[in-house]
Design a protein around this motif. Sequence first.
Motif, PDB file in Angstrom:
ATOM      1  N   LEU A  31       0.996  -0.913  -0.044  1.00 21.13           N
ATOM      2  CA  LEU A  31      -0.042  -0.023  -0.107  1.00 21.13           C
ATOM      3  C   LEU A  31       0.997   1.230  -0.007  1.00 21.13           C
ATOM      4  CD1 LEU A  31      -2.246  -1.401   2.174  1.00 21.13           C
ATOM      5  CD2 LEU A  31      -2.717  -1.153   0.274  1.00 21.13           C
ATOM      6  N   ILE A  32       2.364   1.022   0.423  1.00 24.72           N
ATOM      7  CA  ILE A  32       2.854   2.216   0.255  1.00 24.72           C
ATOM      8  C   ILE A  32       4.007   1.921  -1.222  1.00 24.72           C
ATOM      9  CG2 ILE A  32       3.128   3.077   2.623  1.00 24.72           C
ATOM     10  CD1 ILE A  32       5.819   1.662   2.758  1.00 24.72           C
ATOM     11  N   GLU A  46       3.751  -0.300   6.806  1.00 26.08           N
ATOM     12  CA  GLU A  46       2.420   0.214   6.067  1.00 26.08           C
ATOM     13  C   GLU A  46       1.026   0.430   7.753  1.00 26.08           C
ATOM     14  OE1 GLU A  46       1.887  -2.199   2.121  1.00 26.08           O
ATOM     15  OE2 GLU A  46       1.083  -3.097   4.381  1.00 26.08           O
ATOM     16  N   HIS A  51      -1.758   3.144   7.035  1.00 27.20           N
ATOM     17  CA  HIS A  51      -2.045   2.502   5.757  1.00 27.20           C
ATOM     18  C   HIS A  51      -2.630   1.112   5.990  1.00 27.20           C
ATOM     19  CE1 HIS A  51      -1.006   5.454   3.469  1.00 27.20           C
ATOM     20  NE2 HIS A  51       0.526   5.072   3.617  1.00 27.20           N
TER      21      HIS A  51
END
Length: 71
Positions: A31-32, A46, A51
Motif C-alpha cells: 500500500l506504500i 504500512e 495504511h
Amino acid sequence: MTIENSMFNKYSLVKGAARRARQLQSGASPLIVAKSMKACRVAQDEIRQGHVKFVLPERPAEPTLDIPTVH
C-alpha cells in the motif's frame, strides 16, 4: 483496542505486521512505495504510516476460582 491504544505493546505490533507480511508474501500489493523489499519491513511501515490498521481482540475475563469457604 486499536493500534493507537496499543503502540506501546511491541508484541501486538509484531503480530499485526507478521499477519500483513504473510499477505504480502502471498501476493497482496503493498500500500506504500517502500524502500525495503522485505515483506516484514514493508508491513511495519504500512502500519506506522496508518495504511494498515489492526484490531486487538478483547482480553477474556480472568478466570475465577469458586473455592468454598470452610467455617
